[in-house]
Design an enzyme around this catalytic site. Structure first.
Site, PDB file in Angstrom:
ATOM      1  N   CYS A 209       0.911  -1.268   0.101  1.00 45.90           N
ATOM      2  CA  CYS A 209       0.108  -0.027   0.011  1.00 45.90           C
ATOM      3  C   CYS A 209       0.990   1.212  -0.043  1.00 45.90           C
ATOM      4  O   CYS A 209       0.475   2.300  -0.738  1.00 45.90           O
ATOM      5  CB  CYS A 209      -0.885   0.066   1.156  1.00 45.90           C
ATOM      6  N   THR A 210       2.103   1.240   0.586  1.00 43.76           N
ATOM      7  CA  THR A 210       2.986   2.216   0.695  1.00 43.76           C
ATOM      8  C   THR A 210       3.559   2.734  -1.196  1.00 43.76           C
ATOM      9  O   THR A 210       3.333   3.814  -1.298  1.00 43.76           O
ATOM     10  CB  THR A 210       4.229   1.988   1.356  1.00 43.76           C
TER      11      THR A 210
END
Lengths: 433, 534
Positions: A209-210
């Site tokens: 997700c980063t």
């Protein structure tokens, strides 16, 4: 005048300095193990295997040839790249593209008269136990943990008390920048590479997700280009990390992504470093570590001095960043080592996990690091990665929870295999949390 | 959206050159600046004895691309050389060893130049030293004549040239680095994890305002926003609360800090989808490491206290900047901010803003120091980049070889020996490894060119260096091991030592990483080193 007779070897003039050490005892030589009259001859009859003909491998071949070994084999599947030339001193600009093992073997054979070096341009996994059985010592100069674990597991598995000469001391070197380590493994007797696996914990991966939505570092942008953008756009059929055109594509993608988020610091070199996971390497460090390994090989082969692994210490750590610091110690054998231990290693798991979660966790646990695990429990196959028919048959199990749906219990033993480690089965004991 | 941007502004390409590709793996360690320093280095090796350790050192310097080297070696190649030295072959037999070695070493890297001495024009070491361009570093190997050592030492003194003495025999070796004066290093490459300096106990107004703005309504933030507060902001917020409840003081004892950590951890939301918050985990984990009142690192303290009165030091940029940093420290009671923010869970925009706040403060501190430097006589020409690098590394700047000339080398060896032997008495209790000084003593007794001495003679010389040490059991064992080798090298030990000397030489030439201070002894029987100050 020094006492203790020198027993001249086959070429006394040439090996003048070496014979002083390998054919006469010193103050630390263990008399019961040493026979100066035969030590040189015995060494010359030995067959040594070198795994890797790269930065460490080039040094290893030179050092072994000048330590009096006469029959050396070397395995490496790689070809020479221009970025090897700053340290792999047996290669020249004109050798770029040729097989490392072949060029290295030919060079050392030509330079050091009387040594025979047999190159194998292939993977270590291409050979079976019969091949490895012919050697008396194996020396590794590898950059991959996986290959190390494979040869370690193979050599441990080969030990058979009823077969003479089935113990193959494994000497392993590794470097990164100004640091490195040299260690000796006496299979089943001392701590093996698998016992020491937690000293090489895998680097924590950046959460997806980063990469996908909140990048903060230039590395995040590069990983995004590498993992997400490449798959989406497929600019070339297959990513070749050595193709400058491919790296350039990733670099440009990363640069644009970084610009969008106001992140600075993307360079071509960083892109290449992140994508290829490049480890800095210099000739000087390879020289230290390879020589430390071969010093042990000479001592093991001739018993002219105590060696790592016997009687106490088996591991030397070297660091040259801040002054010079070595730490030479004994790494203890682990009873629950999945390769050389007698008992199963404890594995903390949540009984509510699905089998899929267990499978995934093997990759990141420092004590396991298995990327494609197949799992069995008491004769029952829970999940198989291959062949495809078995994979399909066992796939539904991945959705099931460990305790309730698969019926596994606290303290139960499971066997785990991985294609990276041949026939070795890792033993684990489930410990419910 | 990305695709649109791409078609508008294709980025400029910086593909690496042929040279950058060749040196890629080392440029990642010492960058272009280190490489440039290497390429302008001119290194002399004065070679002797069985002749391998110096050549292995040079190999490791030619490969990464030093500018130039010279080998001075009076020997002719014999059969025994071929059993130990890789850079000689059958064709070398009977020829000048310097010449054969130079030829084979030059094959390793076409960008390096090399010369062999003695030759037709330059017949002695003395004339080489008089007629050559200045050497950047000189290495010599034992055994060597005392005359040649004194020639090299006076050259080193005259030209401020670092000297490295190397001695490798059998399983043992040592080398000693003789630097011309106190040697400062700014670019020490500390471990990344050690360099975090967030100043959470002394935040400045911009940082305080930023944290307050993000947390003023902390309980009503959406789960997404709350779960993406950078841990720096979280800690600043709860520190403010703590201070309000504790009469304005920070958590300072271990007990208070663990209590504070508990408060931070328990403030995480747990009823969200993930069942916890990673950023609060990061904050809790950072409490003990980041809530520390900064103290002056010992390395820098030594620099602040060092009296740099030598003319060369008076002119050096390093000392001008060090003085300015000292003035800054005395005025502000803190070092210039390095300005680096470690990665932490946060939204991209917020993280970049935070990063910019730290960067701006670091720039301001560096500007103040640059101003001080420029106001000092001789400081006008200092490169601002040099000031910036110093500020970034201030906590890790290091000064080595600060010995003053009041104590003779012979006395220093005796002092060291007394200390080492005393340590060995207690080694079993303190679990410390035994001293390697006995190896140094036994080897040092055979460091000069001569017929090989008897055991009694070696011990007599050891006793002359350190009275009574010839009675020491470990010195006697080391002497036996030295006698076994009769001065001859083992290739592995020579190669290993050559690797270490090359690392040290690279550190000295590039002024990056930290060199040894000043002697390294290697024991190839037990595979370990010890650094001694002799």
């Amino acid at each position: 005048m020094p006492s203790g007779q020198v027993y001249p070897s086959s070429e006394p003039a040439r090996w003048k300095y070496l014979d002083r050490i390998r054919t006469r005892a010193g103050p630390f030589t263990v008399p019961e193990l040493f026979n100066g009259e035969t030590s040189a001859e015995a060494q010359e009859k030995m067959k040594v295997l070198v795994i890797g003909a790269g930065g460490l491998g080039c040094e290893l071949l030179k050092n072994l040839a000048l330590s009096g070994f006469k029959d050396i084999h070397v395995i490496d599947m790689d070809t020479i790249d221009i970025s090897n030339l700053n340290r792999q001193f047996l290669f020249r600009q004109s050798d770029v593209g040729k097989f490392k093992a072949e060029v290295a073997a030919a060079f050392v054979e030509k330079r050091v008269k009387g040594v025979k070096i047999t190159p194998h341009n292939c993977k270590i996994q291409d050979f079976d136990e019969d091949f490895y059985m012919q050697f008396q010592i194996v020396v590794c100069g590898l950059d991959s943990i996986e290959a190390r674990r494979w040869i370690n597991a193979t050599l441990v598995n080969m030990v058979d008390d009823t077969v003479e000469d089935s113990y193959k001391p494994l000497i392993d070197g590794g470097t990164e920048g100004f640091k490195g380590q040299a260690r000796v493994i006496l299979p089943t007797i001392t701590s093996c590479l698998e016992c020491q696996l937690d000293m090489h914990a895998p680097r924590a991966a950046v959460p997806l997700c980063t990469l996908a939505s909140i990048p903060r570092q230039p590395e995040h942008c590069i990983e995004w280009a590498h993992v997400i953008a490449w798959d989406k756009e497929k600019p070339f059929p297959q990513l070749d990390k050595d193709d400058p055109e491919h790296i350039t594509w990733l670099y440009q993608k990363a640069l644009l992504r970084a610009r969008e988020f106001n992140i600075s610091g993307i360079t071509y070199s960083l892109t290449q470093g992140v994508v290829k996971n490049i480890i800095p390497a210099i000739a000087a460090t390879n020289s230290v570590i390879a020589a430390a390994c071969c010093n042990e090989a000479l001592k093991i082969a001739t018993s002219c001095a105590p060696y790592l692994g016997y009687p106490d210490n088996n591991y030397m750590m070297y660091s040259g960043n801040d002054s010079i610091y070595t730490y030479t110690f004994r790494h203890e054998k682990k009873d629950d080592c999945p390769v050389c231990g007698v008992s199963a290693r404890e594995l903390q798991v949540d009984p509510k996990w699905t089998l899929q979660e267990l499978v995934d966790s093997f990759a990141t646990r420092p004590e396991a690091q298995l990327k494609k695990p197949s799992i069995r429990a008491e004769g029952k196959t829970l999940y198989m990665q291959s062949p495809p028919s078995l994979e399909e048959q066992t796939r539904p199990n991945l959705e099931k929870t460990l305790a309730e749906e698969l019926g596994l219990v606290d303290g139960q033993e499971i066997g785990v295999t991985d294609p990276a480690f041949a026939t070795v089965s890792f033993k684990f004991k489930l410990k419910f949390t | 959206m990305t695709e649109i941007v791409m078609s508008q502004t294709p980025p400029i390409l910086h593909r690496p050159s042929e040279k950058e590709r060749k040196y890629d793996r080392q440029l990642r360690l010492w960058a272009a600046s280190g490489q440039a320093a290497l390429e302008s280095a001119n290194i002399l090796l004065v070679n002797s004895g069985s002749g391998t350790v110096g050549v292995e050192t040079l190999k490791n310097l030619v490969l990464p691309g030093i500018g130039r080297f010279a080998i001075y070696d009076e020997a002719k190649v014999e059969e025994a050389d071929l059993g130990i030295n890789f850079f000689l072959d059958e064709d070398s037999l009977g020829r000048s060893r310097a010449e054969s070695l130079t030829g084979h070493l030059l094959e390793l890297n076409p960008e390096v130049q090399g010369d062999a001495y003695p030759n037709e024009n330059v017949k002695t070491l003395k004339s080489l030293l008089t007629h050559s361009p200045v050497f950047t570093t000189i290495m010599y190997t034992h055994p060597i004549t005392p005359e040649n050592i004194s020639l090299l030492e006076s050259y080193g003194q005259q030209h401020q040239t670092p000297l490295v003495a190397i001695h490798s025999a059998g399983f043992y070796s040592y080398f000693r680095i003789h630097l011309p004066g106190a040697f400062p290093i700014v670019d020490t490459h500390p471990d990344e994890t050690a360099t975090t300096d967030l100043r959470l106990l002394t935040p400045w107004p911009e940082l305080v305002a930023f944290a307050e703005e993000l947390t003023k309504d902390i309980d009503n933030l959406s789960d997404f926003e709350h779960g993406h507060l950078p841990y720096v902001v979280i800690l600043l917020h709860y520190l403010e609360k703590w201070k309000a409840e504790h009469g304005g003081s920070h958590p300072s004892t271990y007990k208070e800090k663990t209590e504070f950590r508990r408060i931070v951890q328990s403030s995480a939301r747990t009823k969200n989808a993930e069942g916890g918050e990673e950023n609060f985990d990061e904050a809790a984990a950072a409490v003990l490491k980041t809530l520390v009142v900064p103290s002056l690192p010992s390395g820098l303290k030594g620099i602040f206290e060092y009296e740099h009165t030598h003319p060369a030091e008076q002119r050096s940029g390093f000392w001008l900047i060090a003085d300015a940093v000292k003035a800054f420290y005395e005025k502000h009671k803190c070092l210039p901010l390095p300005g680096k923010v470690p990665d932490m869970k946060a939204q991209s925009k917020v993280y970049i803003q935070l990063q910019n706040i730290y960067k701006a403060r670091a720039r301001k501190d560096a500007a103040e120091i640059l101003e001080t430097v420029q106001a000092t006589p001789g400081g006008q020409n200092i490169d601002p980049a040099e000031v910036e690098l110093f500020c970034k590394n201030a906590a890790f700047v290091k000064l080595i070889n600060t010995t003053t000339g009041t104590i003779s080398r012979a006395d220093r060896l005796r002092e060291a020996a007394a200390q080492e032997f005393a340590n060995d008495e207690n080694a079993e209790m303190t679990l410390q490894p035994l001293s390697l000084l006995p190896i140094y003593l036994a080897m040092q007794a055979t460091a000069h060119v001569e017929d090989w001495p008897s055991r009694e003679e070696i011990l007599a010389r050891v006793a002359k260096m350190v009275p009574g040490s010839d009675e020491n059991e470990r010195v006697r064992q080391a002497m036996e091991e030295v006698a076994r080798a009769e001065g001859g090298e083992l290739h592995n030990v020579a190669a290993l030592t050559g690797g270490m000397v090359a690392q040290e030489t690279i550190k000295i030439i590039t002024k990056q990483y930290i060199p040894i201070d000043n002697t390294c002894v290697f024991d190839g029987i037990n595979s370990r080193c010890q650094i001694l100050r002799l």
